[in-house]
Design a protein around this motif. Structure first.
Motif, short mmCIF file in Angstrom:
data_model
loop_
_atom_site.label_atom_id
_atom_site.label_comp_id
_atom_site.label_asym_id
_atom_site.label_seq_id
_atom_site.Cartn_x
_atom_site.Cartn_y
_atom_site.Cartn_z
N ALA A 88 0.83 -1.21 0.00
CA ALA A 88 0.00 0.00 0.00
C ALA A 88 0.86 1.26 0.00
N PHE A 89 1.98 1.23 0.70
CA PHE A 89 2.88 2.38 0.76
C PHE A 89 3.46 2.67 -0.62
N ASN A 90 3.88 1.64 -1.32
CA ASN A 90 4.41 1.82 -2.68
C ASN A 90 3.32 2.32 -3.63
N ASN A 91 2.09 1.84 -3.43
CA ASN A 91 0.97 2.33 -4.23
C ASN A 91 0.73 3.82 -3.98
N LEU A 92 0.85 4.22 -2.71
CA LEU A 92 0.64 5.63 -2.36
C LEU A 92 1.68 6.52 -3.02
N LYS A 93 2.93 6.09 -3.01
CA LYS A 93 4.00 6.87 -3.66
C LYS A 93 3.69 7.06 -5.14
N GLU A 94 3.22 6.01 -5.76
CA GLU A 94 2.88 6.09 -7.18
C GLU A 94 1.71 7.03 -7.42
N GLN A 95 0.71 6.96 -6.54
CA GLN A 95 -0.48 7.80 -6.69
C GLN A 95 -0.15 9.28 -6.49
N LEU A 96 0.73 9.58 -5.54
CA LEU A 96 1.07 10.97 -5.24
C LEU A 96 1.73 11.66 -6.43
N SER A 97 2.37 10.89 -7.28
CA SER A 97 3.07 11.47 -8.43
C SER A 97 2.16 11.68 -9.63
N GLN A 98 0.91 11.26 -9.54
CA GLN A 98 0.00 11.37 -10.67
C GLN A 98 -0.88 12.62 -10.57
N THR A 99 -1.76 12.81 -11.53
CA THR A 99 -2.59 14.01 -11.56
C THR A 99 -3.84 13.90 -10.68
N LYS A 100 -4.11 12.70 -10.18
CA LYS A 100 -5.23 12.51 -9.27
C LYS A 100 -5.00 11.26 -8.44
N ILE A 101 -5.66 11.20 -7.28
CA ILE A 101 -5.53 10.06 -6.38
C ILE A 101 -6.71 9.13 -6.58
N MET A 102 -6.42 7.87 -6.86
CA MET A 102 -7.45 6.85 -6.99
C MET A 102 -7.36 5.95 -5.75
N ALA A 103 -8.28 6.16 -4.80
CA ALA A 103 -8.23 5.41 -3.54
C ALA A 103 -8.26 3.91 -3.78
N MET A 104 -9.02 3.47 -4.77
CA MET A 104 -9.11 2.04 -5.06
C MET A 104 -7.74 1.47 -5.45
N ASP A 105 -6.93 2.30 -6.14
CA ASP A 105 -5.62 1.83 -6.59
C ASP A 105 -4.63 1.68 -5.44
N LEU A 106 -4.93 2.29 -4.30
CA LEU A 106 -4.07 2.10 -3.13
C LEU A 106 -4.14 0.66 -2.63
N MET A 107 -5.23 -0.03 -3.00
CA MET A 107 -5.42 -1.42 -2.57
C MET A 107 -4.90 -2.42 -3.59
N LYS A 108 -4.32 -1.93 -4.67
CA LYS A 108 -3.84 -2.81 -5.74
C LYS A 108 -2.77 -3.76 -5.22
N GLY A 109 -3.02 -5.06 -5.33
CA GLY A 109 -2.07 -6.06 -4.89
C GLY A 109 -2.10 -6.37 -3.42
N VAL A 110 -2.89 -5.62 -2.64
CA VAL A 110 -2.95 -5.85 -1.19
C VAL A 110 -3.50 -7.24 -0.88
N GLY A 111 -4.50 -7.69 -1.65
CA GLY A 111 -5.08 -9.00 -1.41
C GLY A 111 -4.09 -10.14 -1.59
N ASP A 112 -3.04 -9.90 -2.36
CA ASP A 112 -2.06 -10.95 -2.62
C ASP A 112 -1.17 -11.24 -1.42
N VAL A 113 -1.07 -10.26 -0.50
CA VAL A 113 -0.20 -10.46 0.66
C VAL A 113 -0.97 -10.79 1.94
N ILE A 114 -2.31 -10.68 1.88
CA ILE A 114 -3.14 -11.06 3.03
C ILE A 114 -3.52 -12.52 2.87
N LYS A 115 -3.08 -13.34 3.78
CA LYS A 115 -3.34 -14.77 3.70
C LYS A 115 -4.70 -15.11 4.30
N ARG A 116 -5.52 -15.82 3.56
CA ARG A 116 -6.83 -16.26 4.05
C ARG A 116 -6.84 -17.79 4.10
#
Length: 221
Positions: free
Chosen positions: A159-187
């Motif tokens: 999520a932190f790496n996603n935030l860095k990427e979002q901050l550099s763009q022209t708008k913040i997509m909150a949904m994109d902050l969750m990109k790949g998060v599900g892959d590291v949460i073990k169910r």
């Protein structure tokens, strides 16, 4: 998780520097009604850097009637708190004073505790460090919330790496902050005969003899 604060701030391409004692609002102007938003960098508490995505461009909380006009992703809080290293000197000094007082013979009394610094004193101290070029570079993620949901520590890095990427763009997509998060949460697949949902990443083996007593079943005699 320890992170590089200056690297994060650098990704936002801010026009002014952010340092302890300062608050800065970066505006993201998006065409269309109720789409523009901002990111607030609040470092007025010297030991915590608070970064929050907000609807509108003022950096302030909007009236609920106005807020509900914005996309749902901006209506729930999205923020990151980073505990900054090297700001606990006063607490350590107090502990040393108390230990020193206990070790003295005679009265066995304690030295009076130092008065807690006022916010203005903290800000002045922080400003003094900034003018000397001593701006903290590292910090520890204390809390990470995306659209009202607090993330597990395992997801911080993604999520932190996603935030860095979002901050550099022209708008913040909150949904994109969750990109790949599900892959590291073990169910894990549920036990006890419960049906799996299909999104599990771990297979859970349920041992009735071992786990049954926890749920009221009779254990082996």
């Amino acid at each position: 998780m320890q992170v590089n604060i200056q690297e994060l701030l650098g990704s936002a391409d801010l026009t002014d520097p952010v340092y302890p004692g300062k608050k800065l609002v970066k505006k993201y102007a998006v065409p269309g009604a109720y789409k523009s938003h901002c990111v607030v960098f609040d470092w007025r508490k010297g030991d915590t850097l608070h970064i929050e995505v907000k609807a509108g461009q003022s950096g302030k909380d909007l009236d609920p009637k106005e807020l509900k006009q914005y996309p749902v992703s901006f209506q729930a809080p999205t923020y990151l708190d980073i505990a900054v290293d090297g700001n606990n000197d006063n607490e350590e000094d107090e502990d040393e004073d108390e230990e020193g007082a206990k070790g003295k013979s005679g009265g066995g009394g304690k030295k009076p505790k130092k008065k807690k610094a006022l916010d203005s004193e903290v800000s002045l101290s922080a400003f003094g460090k900034v003018t000397e070029g001593a701006i903290p570079g590292l910090g520890e993620i204390e809390k990470f919330v995306v659209m009202g949901k607090e993330l597990a520590k395992e997801a911080y890095e993604v999520a932190f790496n996603n935030l860095k990427e979002q901050l550099s763009q022209t708008k913040i997509m909150a949904m994109d902050l969750m990109k790949g998060v599900g892959d590291v949460i073990k169910r894990a697949t549920p036990g006890g005969g419960l049906e799996a949902k299909g999104n599990e990443t771990l297979s859970y083996k349920y041992d009735i003899e071992k786990n049954g007593p926890m749920f009221g079943a009779m254990g082996p005699s």
